[in-house]
Design an enzyme around this catalytic site. Structure first.
Site, PDB file in Angstrom:
ATOM      1  N   ARG A  68      40.209  37.023  32.060  1.00  0.00           N
ATOM      2  CA  ARG A  68      39.878  35.793  32.277  1.00  0.00           C
ATOM      3  C   ARG A  68      39.503  34.795  31.164  1.00  0.00           C
ATOM      4  O   ARG A  68      39.718  33.793  31.063  1.00  0.00           O
ATOM      5  CB  ARG A  68      39.167  35.701  33.718  1.00  0.00           C
ATOM      6  CG  ARG A  68      39.978  35.796  34.647  1.00  0.00           C
ATOM      7  CD  ARG A  68      39.354  35.812  36.158  1.00  0.00           C
ATOM      8  NE  ARG A  68      40.145  35.731  37.277  1.00  0.00           N
ATOM      9  CZ  ARG A  68      39.587  35.814  38.440  1.00  0.00           C
ATOM     10  NH1 ARG A  68      38.463  36.183  38.685  1.00  0.00           N
ATOM     11  NH2 ARG A  68      40.579  35.744  39.422  1.00  0.00           N
ATOM     12  N   LYS A  91      42.711  45.230  53.150  1.00  0.00           N
ATOM     13  CA  LYS A  91      42.849  44.527  54.295  1.00  0.00           C
ATOM     14  C   LYS A  91      44.315  43.868  54.710  1.00  0.00           C
ATOM     15  O   LYS A  91      44.706  43.151  53.949  1.00  0.00           O
ATOM     16  CB  LYS A  91      41.820  43.587  54.604  1.00  0.00           C
ATOM     17  CG  LYS A  91      40.573  43.944  54.698  1.00  0.00           C
ATOM     18  CD  LYS A  91      39.340  42.938  54.948  1.00  0.00           C
ATOM     19  CE  LYS A  91      37.967  43.444  55.329  1.00  0.00           C
ATOM     20  NZ  LYS A  91      37.134  42.314  55.307  1.00  0.00           N
ATOM     21  N   GLY A 115      43.387  39.267  40.100  1.00  0.00           N
ATOM     22  CA  GLY A 115      42.237  39.882  39.834  1.00  0.00           C
ATOM     23  C   GLY A 115      42.191  41.587  39.764  1.00  0.00           C
ATOM     24  O   GLY A 115      42.306  41.955  38.847  1.00  0.00           O
ATOM     25  N   GLY A 132      43.864  35.686  44.840  1.00  0.00           N
ATOM     26  CA  GLY A 132      43.904  34.867  46.244  1.00  0.00           C
ATOM     27  C   GLY A 132      44.506  33.591  45.907  1.00  0.00           C
ATOM     28  O   GLY A 132      45.509  33.265  46.836  1.00  0.00           O
TER      29      GLY A 132
HETATM   30  C1  3PG Z   1      38.411  35.406  42.282  1.00  0.00           C
HETATM   31  O1  3PG Z   1      37.946  36.253  41.668  1.00  0.00           O
HETATM   32  O2  3PG Z   1      39.285  35.598  43.112  1.00  0.00           O
HETATM   33  C2  3PG Z   1      38.371  33.879  41.879  1.00  0.00           C
HETATM   34  O3  3PG Z   1      37.475  34.005  40.939  1.00  0.00           O
HETATM   35  C3  3PG Z   1      37.714  33.244  43.127  1.00  0.00           C
HETATM   36  O4  3PG Z   1      36.440  33.704  43.499  1.00  0.00           O
HETATM   37  P1  3PG Z   1      36.088  33.751  45.010  1.00  0.00           P
HETATM   38  O5  3PG Z   1      37.118  34.486  45.816  1.00  0.00           O
HETATM   39  O6  3PG Z   1      34.639  34.345  45.067  1.00  0.00           O
HETATM   40  O7  3PG Z   1      36.040  32.248  45.496  1.00  0.00           O
END
Ligand code: 3PG
Ligand code: MG
Length: 400
Positions: free
Chosen positions: A38, A207, A357, A381
């Site tokens: 990142r 999940k 991620g 996400g």
């Molecule tokens: C992630 O790692 O999914 C993003 O940086 C967002 O982080 P968060 O899920 O803690 O909001």
């Protein structure tokens, strides 16, 4: 849609919201970044602004501190890595406190010359960043905005969060979308608009409840949806199979039954599983049929027959999107499912996208060349919510 080329940034202060939320290893002495993907992905936008002689102020969250400083979530190690990648010093504005955009930040920012860069401390050390209270968020957004004259949204991994720095600051400053956000969007649009067929999706992770929305949204659009990882056990339970001590979301079993009925043979589950007698790298292991997990044992990876079957689908796909590890790849005995799927996705000739991620980290941890994929997303996400068809606050605020 405004890009950084549309902003007259020369000589001006530009606040760049990046997603520098990287995994850190704290086990020996100074914290070590275990995957700097990142940080590297954030460089093109920052560099482009420096090349235009802007004064660049980078900001990000890291981890999930609860609105107060916690040393283990400091962005200090990231400032060092960013400086190495840019080849110039990065003025770090952290002082151990939680006043992220206060006196210390103003002082550091005030000293920036054209073509220089600063990094603010973890935005989530301030309660206003993630607050549910609109006034608290707005107040913090005002403080952040006061540091700069322009805003560039480049934190693709966080665009699904309605946080002050993501969705409030762009309402206060002339803004544009950064290079990373634009690249990620182009890929997601290609996946959504008219994907070349066959279109396969591989989903893993722990999940079902996290992936339900995207499964529902993708099922009508894909030719095959392959499910591995911890969440496959709730599907196996929905088929009436015993799952032993495996991860199980009992309250999701009925939902999984409905999805299986709706999907027919497009939803593909593992036929064999690597089980362990406990959750540990040195556990006793065995490969068993997916309908015969013994009592007390837990499934920690998909088995070799399933890996081969998933790999065949991946190899034949013209478009493939993969999100989520197939097993506990951090432990060597349970890494083969993830490795096999990752290698097949990489080797296929189609348009291949790794979403997010954990899967991106898995690719790099397992040593698979990044260039073998068409795209490795920095947002898990965020890309799932995009594919689900949701409005993402960080994109809406940038008018993209
Ligand atoms: C992630 O790692 O999914 C993003 O940086 C967002 O982080 P968060 O899920 O803690 O909001
Ligand atoms: Mg996440």
């Amino acid at each position: 849609m405004r890009t950084i080329d549309d902003l007259q940034v020369t000589g001006h202060r530009v606040l760049v919201r990046s997603d520098l939320n990287v995994p850190l290893d704290h086990s020996k002495g100074a914290p070590r970044i275990t995957d700097d993907g990142r940080v590297r992905a954030s460089v093109p936008t920052i560099q482009a602004l420096l090349d235009r002689n802007a004064k660049v102020i980078v900001c990000s969250h890291l981890g999930r501190p609860k609105g107060a400083p916690e040393e283990k979530y400091s962005l200090a190690p990231v400032a060092e890595r960013l400086a190495e990648l840019l080849g110039i010093p990065v003025a770090f504005a952290g002082d151990g406190g939680g006043d992220i955009a206060g006196d210390r930040a103003r002082e550091v920012v005030g000293q920036l010359a054209e073509g220089q860069v600063a990094l603010l401390e973890n935005l989530r050390f301030h309660p206003g960043e993630t607050s549910k209270d609109t006034v608290a968020r707005a107040t913090f957004a005002d403080e952040l905005s006061a540091l700069a004259e322009f805003y560039v949204g480049d934190a693709f991994g966080a665009v699904h969060r309605a946080h002050a720095s993501v969705s409030e600051v762009p309402k206060r400053l002339p803004h544009a979308a950064g290079r990373l956000v634009l690249t990620e969007l182009e890929v997601l649009r290609a996946l959504t608009a008219a994907p070349a067929r066959p279109y396969a999706v591989v989903l893993g992770g722990s999940k079902v409840s996290d992936k339900l929305g995207v499964i529902r949204a993708l099922l009508p659009k894909v030719d095959a949806l392959l499910v591995g990882g911890g969440m496959c056990f709730t599907f196996l339970a929905a088929l009436g199979h015993p799952v032993g001590a495996s991860l199980l979301e009992s309250e999701m079993i009925d939902t999984c039954k409905d999805l299986l009925a709706e999907a027919g043979d497009r939803l593909v589950l593992p036929t064999d599983v690597v089980v362990a007698d406990r959750f540990a790298a040195d556990a006793e292991t065995a490969v068993v049929a997916a309908d015969a997990i013994p009592d007390g044992w837990l499934g920690l990876d998909i088995g070799p027959a399933s890996t081969a079957a998933f790999a065949r689908v991946a190899a034949g796909a013209a478009t493939i999107f993969w999100n989520g590890p197939m097993g506990v790849f951090e432990f060597a005995p349970f890494a083969e499912g993830t490795r096999g799927v990752a290698e097949a996705v990489a080797a296929g000739g189609g348009f291949s996208v790794v979403g997010g991620g954990d899967s991106a980290a898995a690719v790099r941890t397992l040593g698979i060349p990044e260039d073998d994929f068409s795209h490795i997303s920095t947002g898990g996400g965020a890309s799932l919510e995009y594919l689900e068809g949701k409005t993402l606050p960080g994109l809406a605020a940038l008018d993209v």
